[in-house]
Design a protein around this motif. Structure first.
Motif, mmCIF file in Angstrom:
data_model
loop_
_atom_site.group_PDB
_atom_site.id
_atom_site.type_symbol
_atom_site.label_atom_id
_atom_site.label_comp_id
_atom_site.label_asym_id
_atom_site.label_seq_id
_atom_site.Cartn_x
_atom_site.Cartn_y
_atom_site.Cartn_z
ATOM 1 N N ILE A 428 0.836 -1.200 0.000
ATOM 2 C CA ILE A 428 0.000 0.000 0.000
ATOM 3 C C ILE A 428 0.870 1.248 0.000
ATOM 4 C CG2 ILE A 428 -1.813 1.284 1.197
ATOM 5 C CD1 ILE A 428 -2.848 -1.213 2.374
ATOM 6 N N GLU A 429 0.549 2.152 -0.905
ATOM 7 C CA GLU A 429 1.136 3.490 -0.942
ATOM 8 C C GLU A 429 0.091 4.472 -0.436
ATOM 9 O OE1 GLU A 429 4.150 4.513 -2.011
ATOM 10 O OE2 GLU A 429 4.958 2.714 -2.966
ATOM 11 N N GLY A 430 0.490 5.378 0.435
ATOM 12 C CA GLY A 430 -0.405 6.410 0.913
ATOM 13 C C GLY A 430 0.141 7.782 0.602
ATOM 14 N N VAL A 431 -0.743 8.716 0.323
ATOM 15 C CA VAL A 431 -0.323 10.085 0.057
ATOM 16 C C VAL A 431 -1.238 11.029 0.824
ATOM 17 C CG1 VAL A 431 -1.735 10.228 -2.044
ATOM 18 C CG2 VAL A 431 0.173 11.819 -1.730
ATOM 19 N N THR A 432 -0.648 12.040 1.480
ATOM 20 C CA THR A 432 -1.412 13.018 2.254
ATOM 21 C C THR A 432 -0.753 14.378 2.132
ATOM 22 O OG1 THR A 432 -2.215 13.615 4.461
ATOM 23 C CG2 THR A 432 -0.132 12.419 4.354
ATOM 24 N N LEU A 433 -1.521 15.444 2.299
ATOM 25 C CA LEU A 433 -0.991 16.805 2.188
ATOM 26 C C LEU A 433 -0.132 17.209 3.385
ATOM 27 C CD1 LEU A 433 -4.133 18.767 0.916
ATOM 28 C CD2 LEU A 433 -1.997 18.447 -0.346
ATOM 29 N N ALA A 434 -0.470 16.715 4.573
ATOM 30 C CA ALA A 434 0.097 17.256 5.810
ATOM 31 C C ALA A 434 1.305 16.453 6.276
ATOM 32 C CB ALA A 434 -0.972 17.273 6.899
ATOM 33 N N GLN A 435 2.409 17.157 6.559
ATOM 34 C CA GLN A 435 3.600 16.492 7.092
ATOM 35 C C GLN A 435 3.318 15.911 8.474
ATOM 36 O OE1 GLN A 435 6.475 15.999 5.353
ATOM 37 N NE2 GLN A 435 7.030 14.670 7.073
ATOM 38 N N ALA A 436 2.442 16.559 9.249
ATOM 39 C CA ALA A 436 2.089 16.028 10.564
ATOM 40 C C ALA A 436 1.493 14.628 10.441
ATOM 41 C CB ALA A 436 1.078 16.964 11.251
ATOM 42 N N GLN A 437 0.762 14.377 9.374
ATOM 43 C CA GLN A 437 0.175 13.061 9.170
ATOM 44 C C GLN A 437 1.202 12.064 8.647
ATOM 45 O OE1 GLN A 437 -3.384 13.601 6.789
ATOM 46 N NE2 GLN A 437 -4.511 14.490 8.510
ATOM 47 N N VAL A 438 2.122 12.514 7.809
ATOM 48 C CA VAL A 438 3.204 11.635 7.338
ATOM 49 C C VAL A 438 4.021 11.131 8.528
ATOM 50 C CG1 VAL A 438 5.319 11.508 5.958
ATOM 51 C CG2 VAL A 438 3.322 12.741 5.068
ATOM 52 N N ASP A 439 4.333 12.024 9.454
ATOM 53 C CA ASP A 439 5.146 11.649 10.615
ATOM 54 C C ASP A 439 4.412 10.635 11.492
ATOM 55 O OD1 ASP A 439 6.387 15.074 11.036
ATOM 56 O OD2 ASP A 439 7.017 13.453 9.687
#
Length: 604
Positions: A428-439
């Motif tokens: 699974i690859e995920g993509v999100t706008l927010a760096q807070a969510q990536v972390d």
């Protein structure tokens, strides 16, 4: 004493047990005479539908034809030819509707279903006389019935209300029995029996007559909608079905005469319960079915004001919407004249939006801690109480299988990706706008030991085509994330590009309820949507434009439905307390403003 249906006591006993009987209806000369008269009729579709009609039907049905003059001429014609059969076989019944069914060669799949109930007393019986005018067999697409499947549940199938067996629709075929008949010999069946017919694989058209009959002493009705757990009971005699086409029955008409409302006892069941009901069918029918409780037309205003958010939002849920429902929605909701114009009720085909990508990114950078505290690892407003149950549901709903490569577009803190990867052997690859969510996602992936199969990156899902290789995913998921899109067309075009041919697009999100038929609600709905969008940085569209957009981009809609679980809104309420801001619409109940809907589409 149980009211007899058939005059012949032997046939009545067989009908009671099986839900249908075979019976002679027309001789060869009568069949030939009727076919000659049918040839003079001029339906709008010329007896050769191309699948472009409201119901997307590839068979001709009188009721589905758009010409009311033809519908009435057909009723008059079939009344003359079959009135004596009604009198001969049925005990005190009269005709309610009459239809021709014509399946051209190679066409005519008629989905398995129950007929719409037309009697308010569920213990009473309406029946269908079905008579082919040509010899019929399995190859020509004859009628198929599920023996003894009548009167098992007090279920109301109709516009927007699916069959009770929808959860195992693919398996229901195993329970069907084909009825092969010579021309002129017919079948009389209980309208609640499960039935349907496959396409005509023969060389000639398959022509059949359907006559629906009701007891002479009973007033037939139409059950409108399934709303707020109730149906409105509308008076509906012969002229009702002659004057109204299928498209007229999805919108409440001022001229309709109401008999009040009844509670809905509709529910969806699995195959195991269906088999159990079949085994107990004789006892169930012997006990009879009491009519649903009649309800007042509306809840008192004071009661409405006391309802909790959780109770109010439960109105969002409904049952499965079939592909016929998709077609109906596309046509019944008027298309907007200016799809590019802004507004709270968003047209998915337009480029304008309330919030841009930068505003959505800033929102989630700031609010992610409150989301995690309120929602947990999955930020979804429509969900069951259990996170594990939600993950099971999403995995099944998106038809995720081992070996797939999946894109979670707008993945949040990675909760769905981690949960799905824990259930299936997938990448699974995920993509999100927010760096807070990536972390946050990186920590979750590490904790679950999934670094080799789950990856989350920062990025804008409007640019999927540049972030990922073409045709590289088996599934693309939008789990209540598409509602933030600045351009739905750009996002879904990118999703189409990165999906493999034959791959699946799964969307679960909220959509605006179309209230243009209720002007008194529309103005208040706009104000409440403006508040909702402002609080959550949303840009929710309507369903009609979303269906048009998906179809126009080359997706084939496999299903569109309301989520089939008991919804809980405790997570949403917890987040609103932490965020210090709540939606609290004032114009109507939340379910009258927005609704949760799922799409699953194939890339052609």
């Amino acid at each position: 004493m149980v009211r007899p249906i058939l005059r012949d006591s032997v046939l009545q006993a067989r009908f009671d047990a099986d839900g249908y009987v075979r019976a002679p209806m027309l001789d060869a000369a009568q069949v030939a005479a009727l076919l000659a008269e049918i040839a003079t009729l001029r339906p709008a579709d010329g007896f050769a539908p191309d699948g472009s009609g409201l119901a997307r039907n590839s068979y001709h049905c009188t009721f589905l034809d758009t010409d009311p003059g033809y519908r009435r001429a057909t009723f008059d014609l079939l009344s003359r030819h079959f009135a004596h059969m009604v009198e001969r076989h049925l005990a005190g019944y009269r005709m309610l509707s009459a239809n021709l069914y014509v399946k051209p060669p190679g066409q005519g799949d008629f989905p398995i279903h129950q007929n719409w109930p037309v009697l308010e007393d569920f213990a009473a019986t309406s029946v269908t006389l079905w008579c082919p005018l040509v010899d019929v067999d399995v190859r020509s697409g004859t009628l198929h019935l599920a023996p003894a499947s009548h009167k098992l549940l007090p279920h109301i199938e109709g516009p927007g209300a699916p069959a009770f067996f929808a959860p195992f629709a693919d398996q229901i075929h195993a329970h069907m029995t084909p009825i092969e008949l010579p021309a002129g010999e017919g079948v009389i069946f209980d309208d609640s029996i499960v039935h349907g017919s496959p396409p005509n694989r023969g060389e000639n058209a398959r022509v059949a007559v359907q006559i629906i009959c009701v007891p002479e002493e009973m007033a037939p009705v139409f059950f409108f909608g399934e709303r707020d757990g109730r149906f409105e009971v509308i008076e509906a005699d012969v002229d009702f079905y002659l004057e109204h086409g299928i498209g007229d029955l999805f919108t409440r008409r001022p001229a309709w005469r109401s008999r009040g409302h009844i509670e809905s006892r509709n529910r969806l069941i699995e195959e195991a319960e269906f088999l159990d009901l079949l085994s107990r069918g004789a006892d169930i029918r012997a006990q009879g079915m009491a009519p649903p409780t009649r309800l007042a037309n509306a809840l008192p205003v004071a009661r409405q004001g006391e309802m909790s958010l959780r109770r109010r939002l439960r109105r969002i849920l409904a049952k499965l919407i079939t592909e016929r429902g998709i077609a109906a929605i596309r046509r019944l909701m008027a298309r907007r004249q200016d799809p590019s114009g802004p507004g709270p009720i968003r047209d998915a085909r337009g480029a304008s939006a309330t919030h841009d990508v930068g505003q959505v990114r800033a929102y989630y950078e700031a609010m992610t801690p409150a989301y995690v505290a309120g929602f947990g690892e999955i930020f979804q407003g429509s969900r069951p109480e259990s996170t594990e149950a939600l993950l099971d549901y999403l995995t099944d709903a998106a038809s995720i299988e081992d070996g797939m490569r999946i894109l979670d577009a707008g993945c949040g803190v990675g909760g769905p990706a981690v949960g799905i990867a824990s259930r299936r052997d997938v990448v699974i690859e995920g993509v999100t706008l927010a760096q807070a969510q990536v972390d946050q996602a990186a920590r979750r992936i590490q904790e679950h030991g999934l670094t080799d199969r789950v990856k989350v990156r920062r990025g804008d899902y409007h640019a999927l085509g540049s972030l990922y290789e073409p045709e590289s995913f088996d599934r693309v998921l939008f789990l209540e994330s598409l509602c933030h899109a600045e351009s739905y067309a750009d996002v879904l075009t990118g999703a189409h590009r990165v999906l493999k041919t034959g791959g699946g697009l799964y969307i679960k999100d909220f959509y605006c309820v179309d209230n243009r038929a209720r002007p008194s609600m529309s103005a208040g709905q706009v104000a409440d949507l403006e508040k909702l969008h402002s609080l959550y940085r949303l840009q929710i569209p309507d369903l009609a434009s979303t269906v048009d957009l998906l179809s126009g981009l080359g997706f084939m809609i496999r299903y569109m439905r309301m989520p089939d679980y008991e919804a809980s809104y405790t997570h949403w309420e917890a987040y609103e307390k932490l965020a210090g801001a709540a939606w609290n619409p004032v114009s109507a109940e939340p379910g009258d403003i927005i609704q949760a809907v799922e799409f699953f589409c194939w890339k052609r």
